[in-house]
Design a protein around this motif. Structure first.
Motif, mmCIF file in Angstrom:
data_model
loop_
_atom_site.group_PDB
_atom_site.id
_atom_site.type_symbol
_atom_site.label_atom_id
_atom_site.label_comp_id
_atom_site.label_asym_id
_atom_site.label_seq_id
_atom_site.Cartn_x
_atom_site.Cartn_y
_atom_site.Cartn_z
ATOM 1 N N PRO A 42 0.918 -1.105 0.091
ATOM 2 C CA PRO A 42 0.007 0.039 -0.210
ATOM 3 C C PRO A 42 0.859 1.365 0.050
ATOM 4 O O PRO A 42 2.123 1.341 0.384
ATOM 5 N N HIS A 43 0.282 2.235 -0.618
ATOM 6 C CA HIS A 43 1.022 3.549 -0.640
ATOM 7 C C HIS A 43 0.695 4.494 0.629
ATOM 8 O O HIS A 43 -0.528 4.785 0.765
ATOM 9 N N ALA A 44 1.592 4.850 1.272
ATOM 10 C CA ALA A 44 1.311 5.304 2.590
ATOM 11 C C ALA A 44 1.448 6.956 2.458
ATOM 12 O O ALA A 44 1.086 7.639 3.294
ATOM 13 N N LYS A 45 1.333 7.525 1.049
ATOM 14 C CA LYS A 45 1.057 8.695 0.971
ATOM 15 C C LYS A 45 -0.148 9.371 1.509
ATOM 16 O O LYS A 45 -0.466 10.415 1.694
ATOM 17 N N THR A 46 -1.171 8.320 1.191
ATOM 18 C CA THR A 46 -2.538 8.581 1.667
ATOM 19 C C THR A 46 -2.764 8.978 3.138
ATOM 20 O O THR A 46 -3.348 9.797 3.367
ATOM 21 N N LEU A 84 10.225 3.464 -2.549
ATOM 22 C CA LEU A 84 10.209 4.847 -3.013
ATOM 23 C C LEU A 84 9.765 5.014 -4.391
ATOM 24 O O LEU A 84 10.492 4.902 -5.379
ATOM 25 N N ALA A 85 8.608 5.105 -4.568
ATOM 26 C CA ALA A 85 7.947 4.943 -6.087
ATOM 27 C C ALA A 85 8.049 6.447 -6.542
ATOM 28 O O ALA A 85 7.167 7.085 -7.219
ATOM 29 N N TYR A 86 9.383 6.775 -6.624
ATOM 30 C CA TYR A 86 9.523 8.317 -7.017
ATOM 31 C C TYR A 86 11.113 8.453 -7.146
ATOM 32 O O TYR A 86 11.750 7.871 -6.187
ATOM 33 N N GLY A 141 1.318 9.147 -19.154
ATOM 34 C CA GLY A 141 2.125 10.027 -19.724
ATOM 35 C C GLY A 141 2.376 10.999 -18.633
ATOM 36 O O GLY A 141 2.674 12.433 -18.754
ATOM 37 N N ARG A 142 2.919 10.442 -17.636
ATOM 38 C CA ARG A 142 3.474 11.340 -16.658
ATOM 39 C C ARG A 142 4.865 11.050 -16.371
ATOM 40 O O ARG A 142 5.934 11.968 -16.931
ATOM 41 N N VAL A 143 5.483 10.032 -15.952
ATOM 42 C CA VAL A 143 6.822 9.739 -15.908
ATOM 43 C C VAL A 143 6.735 8.084 -16.261
ATOM 44 O O VAL A 143 5.821 7.700 -16.500
ATOM 45 N N PHE A 171 4.865 0.691 -12.994
ATOM 46 C CA PHE A 171 3.913 1.629 -13.607
ATOM 47 C C PHE A 171 2.975 2.004 -12.807
ATOM 48 O O PHE A 171 2.695 1.208 -11.782
ATOM 49 N N PHE A 172 2.025 2.993 -13.238
ATOM 50 C CA PHE A 172 1.127 3.565 -12.501
ATOM 51 C C PHE A 172 -0.017 3.908 -13.356
ATOM 52 O O PHE A 172 0.172 4.740 -14.439
ATOM 53 N N PRO A 173 -1.046 3.114 -13.347
ATOM 54 C CA PRO A 173 -2.184 3.308 -14.515
ATOM 55 C C PRO A 173 -3.179 4.462 -14.012
ATOM 56 O O PRO A 173 -4.415 4.332 -13.908
ATOM 57 N N GLY A 213 2.099 -2.475 -9.959
ATOM 58 C CA GLY A 213 1.220 -1.368 -10.707
ATOM 59 C C GLY A 213 -0.124 -1.246 -9.726
ATOM 60 O O GLY A 213 0.099 -1.624 -8.634
ATOM 61 N N GLY A 214 -0.969 -0.888 -10.603
ATOM 62 C CA GLY A 214 -2.120 -0.700 -9.597
ATOM 63 C C GLY A 214 -2.501 0.641 -9.096
ATOM 64 O O GLY A 214 -1.613 1.378 -8.773
ATOM 65 N N SER A 215 -3.922 0.984 -8.842
ATOM 66 C CA SER A 215 -4.321 2.274 -8.357
ATOM 67 C C SER A 215 -5.651 1.698 -7.821
ATOM 68 O O SER A 215 -6.105 0.866 -7.655
ATOM 69 N N THR A 216 -6.001 2.838 -7.044
ATOM 70 C CA THR A 216 -7.555 2.526 -6.224
ATOM 71 C C THR A 216 -8.808 2.469 -7.159
ATOM 72 O O THR A 216 -9.602 1.435 -7.333
ATOM 73 N N PRO A 217 -8.760 3.247 -8.314
ATOM 74 C CA PRO A 217 -9.822 3.010 -9.159
ATOM 75 C C PRO A 217 -9.901 1.709 -9.780
ATOM 76 O O PRO A 217 -10.798 1.112 -10.210
ATOM 77 N N THR A 218 -8.653 1.118 -10.179
ATOM 78 C CA THR A 218 -8.606 0.116 -10.934
ATOM 79 C C THR A 218 -8.315 -1.220 -10.009
ATOM 80 O O THR A 218 -8.160 -2.392 -10.562
ATOM 81 N N VAL A 231 0.400 -5.047 -6.241
ATOM 82 C CA VAL A 231 -0.245 -3.784 -6.292
ATOM 83 C C VAL A 231 0.031 -2.785 -5.230
ATOM 84 O O VAL A 231 0.215 -3.373 -4.308
ATOM 85 N N ARG A 232 -0.298 -1.484 -5.627
ATOM 86 C CA ARG A 232 0.162 -0.416 -4.711
ATOM 87 C C ARG A 232 -0.901 0.745 -4.430
ATOM 88 O O ARG A 232 -0.643 1.697 -4.574
ATOM 89 N N PRO A 233 -2.386 0.217 -4.121
ATOM 90 C CA PRO A 233 -3.119 1.116 -3.830
ATOM 91 C C PRO A 233 -2.943 2.010 -2.605
ATOM 92 O O PRO A 233 -2.472 1.593 -1.626
ATOM 93 N N GLY A 234 -3.335 3.135 -2.775
ATOM 94 C CA GLY A 234 -2.993 4.054 -1.542
ATOM 95 C C GLY A 234 -4.631 4.738 -1.183
ATOM 96 O O GLY A 234 -4.777 4.178 0.196
ATOM 97 N N THR A 235 -5.239 5.281 -1.779
ATOM 98 C CA THR A 235 -6.499 5.854 -1.364
ATOM 99 C C THR A 235 -7.400 4.846 -0.845
ATOM 100 O O THR A 235 -8.158 5.229 0.024
ATOM 101 N N ASN A 236 -7.300 3.849 -1.326
ATOM 102 C CA ASN A 236 -8.452 2.676 -0.832
ATOM 103 C C ASN A 236 -8.544 2.545 0.498
ATOM 104 O O ASN A 236 -9.718 1.976 1.235
HETATM 105 C C1 LIG Z 1 3.365 5.797 -8.276
HETATM 106 C C2 LIG Z 1 2.085 5.744 -7.542
HETATM 107 N N1 LIG Z 1 1.561 4.356 -7.069
HETATM 108 C C3 LIG Z 1 0.667 4.236 -6.487
HETATM 109 C C4 LIG Z 1 -0.337 5.433 -6.178
HETATM 110 C C5 LIG Z 1 -1.424 5.075 -5.437
HETATM 111 O O1 LIG Z 1 -2.773 5.185 -6.143
HETATM 112 P P1 LIG Z 1 -4.218 5.265 -5.591
HETATM 113 O O2 LIG Z 1 -4.313 6.692 -4.481
HETATM 114 O O3 LIG Z 1 -4.974 5.452 -6.804
HETATM 115 O O4 LIG Z 1 -4.470 4.007 -4.892
HETATM 116 C C6 LIG Z 1 -0.027 6.587 -6.570
HETATM 117 C C7 LIG Z 1 -0.946 7.622 -6.573
HETATM 118 O O5 LIG Z 1 -0.687 8.748 -6.859
HETATM 119 C C8 LIG Z 1 1.204 6.692 -7.391
HETATM 120 O O6 LIG Z 1 1.413 7.897 -7.750
#
Ligand SMILES: Cc1ncc(COP(=O)(O)O)c(C=O)c1O
Length: 364
Positions: A42-46, A84-86, A141-143, A171-173, A213-218, A231-236
């Protein structure tokens, strides 16, 4: 416990998390990833809160994803495996992430030799091995590298350089923003792009261990992305208005809201609350969807306007006529940005405040 105020006593605006809903969100993603054999990172930025990172790990996460060195430092108190996904570009950031405790297995996403080579050099100097995920673009089309030969070039260099080792692809969809039921064609296109990268790597004799990969919408259709391992969902964890409108959660799965008080009903057809852009964040959803958030139990009541300390709720779609002093819970369009504006989150069960967490990694 005596220091924890009752919900009615919280001064507004206050960010509250429904603990039962958050726990259900955690268990649902844990079950989905188990069922499909995915690693869950999971993405801890959330949340930016180490206690919540620890809960995700306890629920089965293999490690955490972060976006900034600060998040990495804060999450290192609970996680031994951090992605570090950055790309850490510049000596200051490189040294900062390499200074994470030795027990932390660090990996980073990158899409350039300019970012890779200095990191590898510094890692070698510090006798630290850093995992690399070559970031590829599957349509956002971001990075991320758009062409398979470019990804192969970086992967080959990683194999050559001391200090770094190849974990795989990332990747991030984020461009897939249709409602869940209408994502089929976009997900098929993601799979085709991924297949191109994987074939090119295979042609170069490289077998990626991880495809992240992965995101919350998908999230609930990640198993349709061929080749995915992680998978790396954050928002979820909390969900938000965007997630609900994209049908990747129900309104009853929104765990985070900003508790606000009605401060004015003077102008007919609207009420004004004490949560503005400094509490909810001014994030637009796009695609012609108006508003900056909605009332938790009345999603038809939308935040139509924001100034710094004022939020305007439109009453066109409702018979509800709240009075000055009444409290409402607002679900922001994008929860991550709202959390970053809070000093603390209050964990509530029914109407009782039972926990309080400092948003330790807020800011950069
Ligand atoms: C590189 C990357 N991975 C994962 C996520 C998590 O996406 P989400 O918040 O849609 O779950 C993000 C969100 O911006 C992201 O930029």
């Amino acid at each position: 416990v005596s220091a924890v105020p009752r919900l009615q006593e919280l001064e507004t605006p206050a960010a509250v998390v429904d603990l039962d809903r958050m726990e259900a969100n955690l268990q649902r993603v844990a079950a989905y990833t188990r069922e499909h054999g995915f690693s869950w990172r999971p993405h801890a930025k959330t949340h930016k809160i180490p206690e919540l990172g620890a809960r995700q790990l306890a629920a089965g996460a293999c490690g955490l994803t972060v976006a900034t060195p600060r998040e990495a430092e804060v999450m290192a108190s609970v996680a031994e495996d951090i992605l570090l996904a950055y790309p850490p570009v510049g000596e200051t950031k490189i040294q900062r992430v390499l200074a994470l405790p030795e027990v932390v297995r660090l990996s980073v996403a990158m899409d350039s030799l300019e970012a890779l080579v200095p990191l590898a050099r510094a890692a070698q100097e510090r006798r630290r091995r850093v995992g690399v995920l070559v970031e590829v673009d599957v349509g956002m089309g971001r990075v991320g590298l758009p062409e398979p030969p470019q990804a192969v070039e970086i992967a080959v260099r990683v194999a050559d350089l001391p200090g770094v080792e190849l974990d795989g692809l990332l990747f991030f969809p984020g461009h897939v923003r249709e409602p869940l039921g209408r994502q089929g064609p976009a997900l098929a296109a993601v799979s085709r792009r991924l297949a191109g990268f994987l074939e090119a790597l295979e042609g170069a004799g490289i077998a990626p261990r991880v495809v992240s990969g992965g995101s919350t919408p998908t999230l609930w259709r990640c198993h349709e992305m061929t080749g995915l391992t992680e998978v790396r969902p954050g928002t979820n964890l909390f969900n938000d208005r965007t997630t609900a409108l994209f049908e990747a959660c129900g309104w009853e799965d929104c765990a985070y809201s900003v508790l606000a008080t009605v401060v004015s009903t003077a102008v007919p057809g609207q009420v004004v609350v004490d949560a503005g852009s400094k509490a909810l964040a001014r994030e637009e959803i796009g695609g012609g969807i108006a508003g900056f958030g909605s009332v938790l139990d009345r999603p038809e009541v939308v935040v139509t306007g924001l100034s710094e300390e004022h939020g305007t709720l439109g009453l066109e779609a409702t018979d509800w006529r709240p009075q000055v002093g009444e409290r409402v819970r607002l679900v922001p369009n994008h929860v991550c940005v709202s959390v970053n504006l809070q000093e603390r989150l209050w964990g509530v069960r029914d109407d009782e405040v039972v926990e309080c967490w400092e948003v330790a990694a807020r800011g950069r």
